[in-house]
Scaffold this motif. Structure first.
Motif, PDB file in Angstrom:
ATOM      1  N   VAL A  85       1.437  -1.330  -0.045  1.00 15.24           N
ATOM      2  CA  VAL A  85      -0.224  -0.248  -0.063  1.00 15.24           C
ATOM      3  C   VAL A  85       0.852   1.163  -0.198  1.00 15.24           C
ATOM      4  O   VAL A  85       0.281   2.469  -0.946  1.00 15.24           O
ATOM      5  CB  VAL A  85      -1.424   0.075   1.063  1.00 15.24           C
ATOM      6  CG1 VAL A  85      -1.889   1.336   1.745  1.00 15.24           C
ATOM      7  CG2 VAL A  85      -1.692  -0.979   0.849  1.00 15.24           C
ATOM      8  N   ARG A  86       1.873   1.126   0.896  1.00  9.46           N
ATOM      9  CA  ARG A  86       2.805   2.190   0.717  1.00  9.46           C
ATOM     10  C   ARG A  86       3.674   2.417  -0.647  1.00  9.46           C
ATOM     11  O   ARG A  86       3.579   3.920  -0.778  1.00  9.46           O
ATOM     12  CB  ARG A  86       3.528   1.949   2.191  1.00  9.46           C
ATOM     13  CG  ARG A  86       4.302   3.242   2.548  1.00  9.46           C
ATOM     14  CD  ARG A  86       5.448   3.235   3.013  1.00  9.46           C
ATOM     15  NE  ARG A  86       6.509   2.340   3.046  1.00  9.46           N
ATOM     16  CZ  ARG A  86       7.679   3.399   2.313  1.00  9.46           C
ATOM     17  NH1 ARG A  86       7.883   4.600   1.950  1.00  9.46           N
ATOM     18  NH2 ARG A  86       9.034   2.816   1.811  1.00  9.46           N
ATOM     19  N   CYS A 101       2.049   1.633  -3.603  1.00  4.68           N
ATOM     20  CA  CYS A 101       1.389   2.059  -4.695  1.00  4.68           C
ATOM     21  C   CYS A 101       1.029   3.855  -4.097  1.00  4.68           C
ATOM     22  O   CYS A 101       1.066   4.387  -5.399  1.00  4.68           O
ATOM     23  CB  CYS A 101      -0.184   1.505  -3.952  1.00  4.68           C
ATOM     24  SG  CYS A 101      -0.136   0.097  -4.552  1.00  4.68           S
ATOM     25  N   PHE A 102       1.068   4.412  -2.944  1.00  7.17           N
ATOM     26  CA  PHE A 102       0.842   5.420  -2.582  1.00  7.17           C
ATOM     27  C   PHE A 102       2.512   6.162  -3.044  1.00  7.17           C
ATOM     28  O   PHE A 102       2.173   7.030  -4.171  1.00  7.17           O
ATOM     29  CB  PHE A 102       0.774   6.171  -1.320  1.00  7.17           C
ATOM     30  CG  PHE A 102       1.003   6.937  -1.368  1.00  7.17           C
ATOM     31  CD1 PHE A 102       0.008   8.688  -1.240  1.00  7.17           C
ATOM     32  CD2 PHE A 102       2.264   8.247  -0.312  1.00  7.17           C
ATOM     33  CE1 PHE A 102      -0.446   9.472  -0.796  1.00  7.17           C
ATOM     34  CE2 PHE A 102       2.468   9.139   0.113  1.00  7.17           C
ATOM     35  CZ  PHE A 102       1.249   9.831  -0.880  1.00  7.17           C
ATOM     36  N   GLY A 111       1.967   5.690  -7.337  1.00  7.68           N
ATOM     37  CA  GLY A 111       0.771   5.940  -7.513  1.00  7.68           C
ATOM     38  C   GLY A 111       0.579   7.462  -7.566  1.00  7.68           C
ATOM     39  O   GLY A 111       0.715   8.739  -8.242  1.00  7.68           O
ATOM     40  N   GLU A 167       0.961   7.486   8.235  1.00  3.31           N
ATOM     41  CA  GLU A 167       0.613   6.375   7.248  1.00  3.31           C
ATOM     42  C   GLU A 167      -1.223   6.571   6.804  1.00  3.31           C
ATOM     43  O   GLU A 167      -1.399   6.407   5.717  1.00  3.31           O
ATOM     44  CB  GLU A 167       0.017   5.225   7.945  1.00  3.31           C
ATOM     45  CG  GLU A 167       0.673   4.136   7.072  1.00  3.31           C
ATOM     46  CD  GLU A 167       1.107   2.668   7.706  1.00  3.31           C
ATOM     47  OE1 GLU A 167       2.351   2.403   8.275  1.00  3.31           O
ATOM     48  OE2 GLU A 167       0.912   1.667   7.577  1.00  3.31           O
ATOM     49  N   GLN A 225      -1.572   8.760   4.189  1.00  2.00           N
ATOM     50  CA  GLN A 225      -0.807   8.661   3.054  1.00  2.00           C
ATOM     51  C   GLN A 225      -1.866   7.363   2.459  1.00  2.00           C
ATOM     52  O   GLN A 225      -3.117   7.826   1.056  1.00  2.00           O
ATOM     53  CB  GLN A 225      -0.270   7.471   2.713  1.00  2.00           C
ATOM     54  CG  GLN A 225       1.371   8.584   3.001  1.00  2.00           C
ATOM     55  CD  GLN A 225       2.722   7.892   2.906  1.00  2.00           C
ATOM     56  OE1 GLN A 225       2.895   6.440   3.375  1.00  2.00           O
ATOM     57  NE2 GLN A 225       3.691   7.896   3.218  1.00  2.00           N
ATOM     58  N   ARG A 226      -2.694   6.427   3.095  1.00  2.00           N
ATOM     59  CA  ARG A 226      -3.367   5.480   3.021  1.00  2.00           C
ATOM     60  C   ARG A 226      -4.879   6.558   1.859  1.00  2.00           C
ATOM     61  O   ARG A 226      -5.860   6.165   0.790  1.00  2.00           O
ATOM     62  CB  ARG A 226      -4.303   4.571   3.725  1.00  2.00           C
ATOM     63  CG  ARG A 226      -2.988   3.764   4.063  1.00  2.00           C
ATOM     64  CD  ARG A 226      -3.590   2.365   4.590  1.00  2.00           C
ATOM     65  NE  ARG A 226      -2.223   1.695   4.888  1.00  2.00           N
ATOM     66  CZ  ARG A 226      -2.218   0.901   5.774  1.00  2.00           C
ATOM     67  NH1 ARG A 226      -3.521   0.245   6.146  1.00  2.00           N
ATOM     68  NH2 ARG A 226      -1.285  -0.207   6.037  1.00  2.00           N
ATOM     69  N   LEU A 242      -4.172   8.057  -1.079  1.00  2.00           N
ATOM     70  CA  LEU A 242      -3.861   6.538  -2.313  1.00  2.00           C
ATOM     71  C   LEU A 242      -5.221   6.313  -2.769  1.00  2.00           C
ATOM     72  O   LEU A 242      -5.679   6.144  -3.555  1.00  2.00           O
ATOM     73  CB  LEU A 242      -3.735   5.594  -1.364  1.00  2.00           C
ATOM     74  CG  LEU A 242      -3.350   4.874  -2.078  1.00  2.00           C
ATOM     75  CD1 LEU A 242      -2.449   4.399  -3.753  1.00  2.00           C
ATOM     76  CD2 LEU A 242      -2.856   3.106  -1.735  1.00  2.00           C
ATOM     77  N   PHE A 293      -7.204   8.843  -4.816  1.00  2.00           N
ATOM     78  CA  PHE A 293      -5.949   8.855  -6.071  1.00  2.00           C
ATOM     79  C   PHE A 293      -7.380   7.177  -6.589  1.00  2.00           C
ATOM     80  O   PHE A 293      -7.276   7.240  -7.888  1.00  2.00           O
ATOM     81  CB  PHE A 293      -5.087   8.195  -6.452  1.00  2.00           C
ATOM     82  CG  PHE A 293      -4.150   8.206  -7.383  1.00  2.00           C
ATOM     83  CD1 PHE A 293      -4.066   8.481  -7.913  1.00  2.00           C
ATOM     84  CD2 PHE A 293      -3.400   6.277  -7.135  1.00  2.00           C
ATOM     85  CE1 PHE A 293      -3.675   8.305  -9.316  1.00  2.00           C
ATOM     86  CE2 PHE A 293      -3.039   5.813  -8.438  1.00  2.00           C
ATOM     87  CZ  PHE A 293      -3.189   7.167  -8.928  1.00  2.00           C
TER      88      PHE A 293
END
Lengths: 252, 331, 254
Positions: free
Chosen positions: A37-38, A40-41, A44, B5, B8-9, B12, B15
């Motif tokens: 996930v990290r 992807c961030f 992306g 975190e 960030q999530r 994401l 996005f």
């Protein structure tokens, strides 16, 4: 000469082993969700602005460049359909792919290579982590998943740039523009574009990781790995583009 | 660290969701354009020639896209089944006797299927087959109209030539013609000829206009179907043509009467007439007019059999019948 | 040689041993038949020039590099034939301080220290993690650096954090790979002190690999000299420092 052939064969063998390991580790438990996930961030979101910016500019430029040749035989109204086909079938994935190859490929390769050189990968391993799955699998999955999304953004933004250009020149309304676009674009175009991006993403992640993970020790190894990653993944992108064109044309 | 975190999530997630939404919206957009999501029904039409029509081309009703071409298959030589996928909502407007033809939506544009809605009371259903007017039919109509125009023009020229000569009182015939019952008869014929000439001129003009429009427009059929003003022009033209043929018929009978008189009486005038060039010319005129009237009748017959005008002639025939019955009743 | 060992160290328990270990890379023999033993609570220094295979030796001991031949036994684990799970168990008890400290660049010091806790031990409790991190940082004298990134730290600090990261698991054996390499003499002696204090506090047995004579002198109970992939000499620092061996003498006399 036999030496060169031997080196080549050894390289092939090592690539093969890398793929094997990648596939094995990709399904191995525990899966590194958090790190994926990290990544992807990182891959992306952190590339989004660059991709959008470039896509917008290329949409504008491509539209302006194709206008004269179309208007020379009075088919300026075909501009939206021409541009949209070019953008969605080829330009969007290609631009995204090349920029990501430059940005992400070098990034991944340099990061992994420097981690290798400074023994961080060893340190991970003694800390009860499978570094391959933590570092490589997460990155390859992240690039493979994020590229199609980035391409969707790139396509939309490029078409938007193209619309603004057409609008300023011909005063075309958004409605008309969208209509003309949606008439020529098929599901096949969109799906093939996304599939293409997925392959690009895999190629970028894979080449970057391979170059970084197998880098020679020392600082020069880092630079070389980054350089190789960019050159080879760009090459791959063009090859994949060509191959997919051949395959997609079978369905068209 | 946790906070970072989570941030960030969230980003994401935003996005990914935006990307997915953009994708779905564009897919929906394209789907609607090729009517993949609205309920559809399928009808078929069998054409002789589809002129490059292909899968995915548009289907128009009154200039509005109501569906797409689902498939184009050749069943045998000169028979192509075209199935059309139409929006469910539109089926109220299309009747059982609707017909389909092939047109084009631009100068170099794609082929389209144009549907003429028809006028029967029954609404079309799924899997129905409607009549197809192959592009060849369009060409036939244009050819017929052209023929009519040419024929009428040639008649006019002939009539002009003779009437000129007659008016100037050329030769003995002229003198003879200017006196007596004979002359009266001939004069009557000439005036009738003149009237015919005017009529035919008019008809020719209308037809020429129509042909011009057909050639410069977007195919005669779509225009005829889509624009009511064209329909009226076409009808008027037909009326004119009909009049021409009627006039020509009466003309020929009166001229026949004249020649009969000349031939049977066998007098000096008769001899003179039958021996001179003038007599030959007169005979030629008669022949021409006769053939013209025959041709016109043929053309009319063709029109009668044509789908566009069939209704008109049927109504006409009914009206005629009524007109015939009324006098007989009054008797 | 073996006699000398027995004299100085006595009959302490052996916590790890290597027996006839061999390793070669691309046909070049790096380790040629190495045998050594690490005793309980001793600081064993392996002295050798760069490229003599010292790092390879200790990497073999934790399974980072697979030896070609021989036996490696650490805390009773047969390292060369371990299942992943047992390997992980063994690694939890063996601290490895890397030459380049190997701090994860992308993580803060705190995250670096938490990494082995969450990974090796599977700890998730936030306060427990925090407490352990603070203690480990105190042990290396760097309490205030928890939120810093490795790039903000000096070389000596990185070394200390690297050591703290291994100490956080309470290891029984510490393996130091060139602990003083690339450091100035003062920082190097601080690290030497740290190595000694770690032994005091954690009761570890340590294997220290170095080419730094002062480090060897300060920290060693026993020294093994490694030359060309072979053990050349073994004894206390004082016992071997006056050697006349052509390969080793330059080490002590430079």
């Amino acid at each position: 000469m036999p030496d060169a052939i031997q080196t080549l064969l050894l390289e092939c063998e090592s690539i093969f082993r890398f793929v094997q390991k990648l596939l094995k580790q990709a399904v191995a438990r525990p899966f590194e969700w958090r790190e994926t996930v990290r990544q992807c961030f990182e891959i992306g979101n952190r590339s989004l602005f660059l991709i959008c910016f470039t896509a917008f500019l290329s949409g504008v430029v491509f539209t302006r460049q194709s206008r004269p040749s179309l208007s020379s035989f009075g088919a300026e109204s075909w501009l939206p359909s021409l541009v949209s086909q070019a953008v969605i079938r080829s330009l969007g994935p290609l631009i995204t792919g090349l920029i990501c190859a430059g940005k992400l490929g070098s990034n991944i390769a340099a990061e992994l290579a420097s981690m290798k050189v400074t023994e961080q990968i060893d340190a991970m391993e003694v800390s009860g982590t499978r570094p391959f799955s933590y570092l490589v699998v997460s990155r390859v999955i992240a690039t493979t998943l994020m590229m199609p999304l980035l391409v969707v953004f790139a396509d939309v933004i490029a078409l938007f740039g193209s619309y603004l250009t057409v609008h300023t020149i011909n005063n075309t309304s958004l409605q008309l523009y969208l209509n003309e676009v949606s008439v020529v674009i098929t599901f096949l175009d969109i799906f093939s574009s996304i599939l293409l991006a997925t392959f690009f993403g895999f190629a970028i992640g894979f080449v970057g990781s391979y170059a970084g993970y197998t880098a020679a020790n020392g600082t020069s190894g880092v630079g070389k790995a980054a350089n190789n990653a960019v050159v080879i993944s760009m090459l791959f992108i063009f090859i994949i583009d060509l191959l997919s064109l051949q395959i997609i044309n079978l369905f068209r | 660290m946790e906070k970072n975190e989570v941030k960030q999530r969230v980003k994401l997630g935003a996005f990914v969701i935006t990307g997915a939404l953009l994708l779905v919206v564009s897919l929906l957009f394209i789907g609607t354009a090729s009517n993949l999501f609205s309920k559809t029904f399928t009808i078929a039409a069998i054409f002789k020639n589809v002129e490059g029509l292909k899968e995915g081309d548009k289907v128009w009703l009154s200039g509005v896209q109501i569906g797409t071409v689902k498939s184009v298959r050749i069943v045998k030589v000169g028979e192509v089944i075209v199935s059309l996928s139409l929006k469910e909502k539109q089926n109220d407007f299309i009747r059982k006797n609707a017909s389909a033809s092939i047109g084009s939506d631009g100068l170099i544009g794609n082929r389209i299927v144009v549907i003429q809605p028809g006028n029967s009371k029954e609404v079309i259903k799924d899997a129905d087959t409607i009549k197809a007017i192959s592009p060849a039919d369009t060409q036939e109509i244009i050819n017929i109209a052209k023929e009519v125009g040419e024929n009428t023009r040639s008649i006019t020229l002939d009539l002009k030539a003779i009437s000129d000569k007659v008016n100037k009182g050329q030769g003995i015939i002229g003198e003879l013609l200017n006196e007596g019952t004979f002359a009266k008869d001939i004069r009557k014929a000439v005036s009738s000829f003149k009237a015919t000439g005017d009529q035919t001129n008019k008809a020719a003009q209308s037809l020429t206009n129509l042909i011009d429009e057909a050639q410069h427009g977007k195919g005669i059929l779509p225009t005829l179907i889509n624009d009511t003003s064209f329909v009226s022009v076409f009808k008027q033209t037909l009326i004119h043509v009909k009049k021409v043929s009627a006039n020509a018929a009466s003309m020929s009978t009166s001229i026949e009467a004249v020649t009969a008189k000349i031939n049977t009486k066998n007098n000096a005038v008769g001899v003179l007439l039958s021996d001179t060039v003038a007599a030959a010319e007169l005979k030629a005129i008669i022949k021409n007019t006769e053939s013209a009237s025959v041709k016109l009748d043929e053309n009319l017959e063709a029109f009668k059999h044509n789908f566009l005008t069939r209704g008109y002639f049927r109504r006409k025939a009914k009206a005629d019948k009524k007109a015939l019955q009324k006098p007989s009743e009054s008797k | 040689m073996v006699d000398a060992t027995n004299d100085t160290v006595g009959n302490k328990a052996i916590v790890a041993f290597l027996h006839n270990v061999k390793k070669s890379f691309n046909g070049v023999e790096v380790l040629k038949d190495i045998s050594l033993e690490l005793h309980q609570s001793e600081n064993l220094v392996i002295l050798g020039r760069s490229g003599s295979g010292k790092s390879v030796l200790i990497k073999c001991m934790v399974g980072l590099i697979e030896a070609d031949d021989g036996d490696i036994n650490v805390l009773g684990y047969d390292v060369r034939h371990l299942e992943p799970k047992a390997l992980n168990e063994m690694r939890q008890q063996v601290g490895f301080s890397f030459q380049s400290s190997a701090l994860y660049d992308s993580m803060t010091v705190q995250q670096n220290l938490e990494f082995p806790l969450t990974r090796n031990l599977g700890l998730t409790n936030k306060t427990e993690l925090n407490d352990k991190v603070i203690i480990a940082l105190q042990d290396v004298g760097l309490e205030g650096t928890a939120q810093k990134m490795p790039a903000e730290l000096s070389g000596g600090m990185k070394k200390r954090i690297g050591i703290a990261r291994t100490l956080i698991l309470n290891p029984k054996i510490m393996l130091y790979d060139e602990p003083t390499a690339g450091l100035d003499p003062i920082t190097a002696s601080e690290i030497n002190e740290l190595i000694l204090s770690v032994r005091e506090k954690y009761k570890t047995s340590s294997l220290i690999i170095t080419h730094d004579i002062s480090c060897a002198r300060h920290t060693s109970d026993r020294v093994i000299a490694l030359v060309d992939g072979k053990t050349k000499m073994e004894g206390t620092f004082d016992a071997i420092k006056d050697t006349s061996d052509a390969d080793l003498a330059p080490f002590f006399n430079y």
